[in-house]
Scaffold this active site. Structure first.
Site, short mmCIF file in Angstrom:
data_model
loop_
_atom_site.label_atom_id
_atom_site.label_comp_id
_atom_site.label_asym_id
_atom_site.label_seq_id
_atom_site.Cartn_x
_atom_site.Cartn_y
_atom_site.Cartn_z
N SER A 5 0.85 -1.20 0.00
CA SER A 5 0.00 0.00 0.00
C SER A 5 0.87 1.24 0.00
CB SER A 5 -0.86 -0.01 1.28
OG SER A 5 -1.54 1.21 1.47
N LYS A 10 -3.14 2.36 7.09
CA LYS A 10 -3.83 1.07 6.86
C LYS A 10 -2.96 -0.06 7.39
CE LYS A 10 -6.15 1.94 2.38
NZ LYS A 10 -6.20 1.40 1.00
N ASP A 62 -8.63 -1.90 -0.73
CA ASP A 62 -9.20 -0.68 -1.28
C ASP A 62 -10.37 -0.31 -0.40
OD1 ASP A 62 -8.66 1.11 -3.35
OD2 ASP A 62 -10.51 0.54 -4.36
N SER A 63 -10.45 0.96 -0.03
CA SER A 63 -11.55 1.36 0.85
C SER A 63 -12.16 2.65 0.36
CB SER A 63 -11.05 1.51 2.29
OG SER A 63 -9.79 2.11 2.34
N TRP A 136 -6.81 9.49 11.24
CA TRP A 136 -6.31 9.88 9.91
C TRP A 136 -7.49 9.91 8.94
CZ3 TRP A 136 -6.74 6.11 5.97
CH2 TRP A 136 -7.08 4.81 6.41
N PHE A 138 -10.71 10.30 6.95
CA PHE A 138 -12.04 10.74 7.36
C PHE A 138 -12.40 10.32 8.80
CE2 PHE A 138 -12.50 10.28 2.60
CZ PHE A 138 -12.65 11.64 2.34
N ASP A 139 -11.44 9.81 9.55
CA ASP A 139 -11.71 9.38 10.94
C ASP A 139 -12.48 10.40 11.78
OD1 ASP A 139 -10.63 6.87 10.69
OD2 ASP A 139 -8.78 7.28 11.80
N LYS A 158 -11.43 1.53 17.51
CA LYS A 158 -11.99 1.63 16.14
C LYS A 158 -12.11 0.26 15.49
CE LYS A 158 -10.57 3.39 11.60
NZ LYS A 158 -9.54 4.10 10.81
N HIS A 163 -14.90 -0.78 9.20
CA HIS A 163 -14.97 -1.53 7.94
C HIS A 163 -13.73 -2.41 7.78
CE1 HIS A 163 -12.93 2.26 7.46
NE2 HIS A 163 -12.52 2.01 6.23
P1 ITT Z 1 -3.54 2.43 -1.19
O1 ITT Z 1 -2.15 2.69 -1.70
O2 ITT Z 1 -3.61 1.24 -0.27
O3 ITT Z 1 -4.59 2.39 -2.29
P2 ITT Z 1 -4.93 4.87 -0.40
O4 ITT Z 1 -4.85 5.79 0.80
O5 ITT Z 1 -4.79 5.48 -1.76
O6 ITT Z 1 -3.87 3.69 -0.21
P3 ITT Z 1 -7.60 3.93 -1.07
O7 ITT Z 1 -7.37 4.12 -2.52
O8 ITT Z 1 -8.22 2.68 -0.59
O9 ITT Z 1 -6.26 4.07 -0.24
O10 ITT Z 1 -8.39 5.21 -0.56
C1 ITT Z 1 -9.24 5.17 0.50
C2 ITT Z 1 -9.29 6.54 1.15
O11 ITT Z 1 -10.46 6.56 1.99
C3 ITT Z 1 -8.11 6.80 2.08
O12 ITT Z 1 -7.05 7.47 1.45
C4 ITT Z 1 -8.75 7.67 3.18
O13 ITT Z 1 -8.81 9.01 2.76
C5 ITT Z 1 -10.17 7.12 3.24
N1 ITT Z 1 -10.25 6.05 4.26
C6 ITT Z 1 -10.30 4.70 4.04
N2 ITT Z 1 -10.34 4.03 5.20
C7 ITT Z 1 -10.31 4.97 6.17
C8 ITT Z 1 -10.29 4.92 7.57
O14 ITT Z 1 -10.30 3.78 8.23
N3 ITT Z 1 -10.24 6.08 8.23
C9 ITT Z 1 -10.22 7.25 7.59
N4 ITT Z 1 -10.22 7.40 6.27
C10 ITT Z 1 -10.26 6.26 5.56
#
Ligand code: ITT
Length: 184
Positions: A5, A10, A62-63, A136, A138-139, A158, A163
């Site tokens: 990642s 994460k 992916d989240s 971090w 949107f927490d 948390k 999720h």
């Molecule tokens: P990867 O390299 O793993 O893709 P990323 O940060 O770009 O890292 P995503 O594409 O999955 O990850 O984007 C998801 C975004 O949603 C992430 O950057 C956060 O802004 C938000 N997000 C996801 N999970 C979160 C959490 O548990 N708490 C707060 N924000 C979250």
């Protein structure tokens, strides 16, 4: 086992949740994600592509945050939207909006000797009226159902509501089954 990642937060959450089971290593990579609406499809395509380069079992995740009153925005664009407008921007978009319902999803793709397995976690909740707590992304603005605190106020707790906690529990079950069969 490797977690790949660009997002160390994460990794820290996964390591915390899996430390009793596996020694999780962090591979910091900013891989190119295909664009699209379907998180499952995005994560599987990325895992297949990465499996050409990573020669041991690994997973990616992916989240995204889907806000009902904004027709699911920012959804698959959560990372980009957070970087561009942050929590302040999302709260502005939600100014005066009574329907605060939203959900977070986390989709894990595990790539191992036998192919790719997907584990999904989804949590309903609401968007807070102001930022509360640390964390971090949107927490500070997401309140999961079952709690009156934001993810940011929950700290390590948390994981019980999140999720990522939900998808990770499914990954755990799978790993426990396979570890006993010595397939990993
Ligand atoms: P990867 O390299 O793993 O893709 P990323 O940060 O770009 O890292 P995503 O594409 O999955 O990850 O984007 C998801 C975004 O949603 C992430 O950057 C956060 O802004 C938000 N997000 C996801 N999970 C979160 C959490 O548990 N708490 C707060 N924000 C979250």
């Amino acid at each position: 086992m490797i977690f790949a990642s660009s997002n160390r937060h994460k990794y820290e959450e996964f390591r915390r949740m899996l430390s009793d089971l596996i020694d999780l290593k962090f591979l910091e990579v900013d891989y190119l994600e295909p664009q699209g609406e379907d998180t499952r499809e995005i994560v599987v395509t990325s895992a297949k592509w990465l499996s050409n380069y990573i020669r041991e079992p690994f997973f990616i995740e992916d989240s995204g945050l889907f806000i009902e009153a904004l027709n699911g925005f920012p959804g698959p664009y959560s990372s980009y939207v957070f970087k561009k407008i942050g929590n302040e921007g999302v709260l502005k978009l939600m100014n005066g909006v009574e329907n605060r319902r939203a959900f977070f999803i986390s989709v894990i793709a595990l790539s191992y000797g036998r192919g790719i397995e997907v584990f999904e976690g989804r949590v309903q909740g609401t968007i807070a009226r102001e930022m509360r707590g640390g964390g971090w992304g949107f927490d500070p603005i997401f309140i999961p159902n079952g709690s009156n605190k934001t993810y940011g106020e929950l700290g390590d707790e948390k994981d019980r509501f999140s999720h990522r906690g939900a998808s990770c529990r499914k990954l755990r079950e799978f790993l426990m089954r396979f570890e006993s069969d010595r397939l990993l």
